[in-house]
Design a protein around this motif. Structure first.
Motif, PDB file in Angstrom:
ATOM      1  N   GLU A  57       2.624   3.477   0.954  1.00 40.34           N
ATOM      2  CA  GLU A  57       1.250   3.175   0.322  1.00 40.34           C
ATOM      3  C   GLU A  57       0.195   3.630   0.924  1.00 40.34           C
ATOM      4  OE1 GLU A  57      -0.864  -0.655  -1.901  1.00 40.34           O
ATOM      5  OE2 GLU A  57       0.410  -0.943  -0.256  1.00 40.34           O
ATOM      6  N   TYR A  76       4.982   4.858  -4.790  1.00 38.71           N
ATOM      7  CA  TYR A  76       5.436   4.935  -3.206  1.00 38.71           C
ATOM      8  C   TYR A  76       6.541   4.031  -2.802  1.00 38.71           C
ATOM      9  CZ  TYR A  76       2.509   0.265  -3.603  1.00 38.71           C
ATOM     10  OH  TYR A  76       2.304  -0.956  -3.896  1.00 38.71           O
ATOM     11  N   SER A  79       5.117  -0.688   0.938  1.00 39.31           N
ATOM     12  CA  SER A  79       3.847  -1.310   0.690  1.00 39.31           C
ATOM     13  C   SER A  79       3.248  -1.355   1.943  1.00 39.31           C
ATOM     14  CB  SER A  79       3.720  -2.251  -0.193  1.00 39.31           C
ATOM     15  OG  SER A  79       4.270  -3.636   0.683  1.00 39.31           O
ATOM     16  N   SER A  80       1.967  -1.556   2.037  1.00 34.18           N
ATOM     17  CA  SER A  80       1.050  -1.751   3.324  1.00 34.18           C
ATOM     18  C   SER A  80       1.192  -3.303   3.668  1.00 34.18           C
ATOM     19  CB  SER A  80      -0.606  -1.860   2.554  1.00 34.18           C
ATOM     20  OG  SER A  80      -0.755  -0.486   2.447  1.00 34.18           O
ATOM     21  N   PRO A 101      -4.198  -2.990  -0.297  1.00 31.79           N
ATOM     22  CA  PRO A 101      -3.439  -2.489  -1.570  1.00 31.79           C
ATOM     23  C   PRO A 101      -4.299  -1.398  -2.142  1.00 31.79           C
ATOM     24  CG  PRO A 101      -3.341  -4.902  -1.447  1.00 31.79           C
ATOM     25  CD  PRO A 101      -4.382  -4.481  -0.455  1.00 31.79           C
ATOM     26  N   ILE A 111       0.053   2.290 -10.726  1.00 30.42           N
ATOM     27  CA  ILE A 111       0.500   2.134  -9.388  1.00 30.42           C
ATOM     28  C   ILE A 111       1.752   1.480  -9.274  1.00 30.42           C
ATOM     29  CG2 ILE A 111       0.060   1.415  -6.827  1.00 30.42           C
ATOM     30  CD1 ILE A 111      -3.126   1.610  -7.626  1.00 30.42           C
TER      31      ILE A 111
END
Length: 133
Positions: A57, A76, A79-80, A101, A111
Motif C-alpha cells: 500500500e 496493492y 496493506s499498511s 490507509p 482502492i
C-alpha cells in the motif's frame, strides 16, 4: 474485486519488490516516480482511467502524489495495517511516519487490496529486509 489480470500484475510487483530487496534498493518510492511520469506523459483523462499496481500500500507521500496528479484505481498486494502488524511481530520499532490507509490521504479513488494470496510472500520479503537492517 481482484481479477485474474490484477493478480498477474500484482505478482509482477512482488517479483520487482524481491529484486529491489536483493539489490538493496529500499529507499525508492516507485509510486511517486510513477505519479511524476504520469503527470508529464499522460492526459488528465488517461491518468484518471489508469490503474496503479503495487506490492505494498502507498505510503502517505506516494498516496498524495497519486491523488494530486489524478491517477485512477490503486491495487496493492499487502496493506499498511499488515505491515505494522508484521513489524510488531518482528520487534521492529514503529516508523516515525505513520502508516495511513490510502483512503485517509486521498479520496475518490477506487482502492483494492490487500490480496490474501500474496500475504505470506509479502510477509517473508519484509522479514528478509529487516534481518539485514
Amino acid at each position: 474485486m481482484i481479477s485474474n489480470s490484477d493478480l498477474k500484475y500484482l505478482r509482477r510487483c512482488v517479483e520487482l519488490a524481491r529484486t529491489a530487496l536483493e539489490k538493496g534498493d529500499h529507499t525508492q518510492h516507485p509510486e511517486f516516480a510513477l505519479a511524476r511520469w504520469a503527470a508529464a506523459n499522460m492526459t488528465r483523462s488517461e491518468r484518471s482511467k489508469a490503474t496503479v499496481y503495487t506490492s505494498g500500500e502507498h505510503c502517505p507521500m506516494c498516496a498524495a502524489a497519486h491523488g494530486w496528479v489524478g491517477l485512477g484505481r490503486i491495487v496493492y498486494a499487502s496493506s499498511s495495517k499488515q505491515l505494522v502488524q508484521w513489524l510488531d511481530e518482528m520487534g521492529v520499532p514503529p516508523s516515525r511516519v505513520r502508516n495511513l490507509p490510502i483512503q485517509e490521504v486521498i479520496r475518490d479513488s477506487i482502492i483494492d487490496g490487500p490480496v490474501p494470496e500474496l500475504e505470506e510472500e509479502m510477509r517473508q520479503l519484509h522479514r528478509q529486509f529487516y534481518k539485514r537492517v
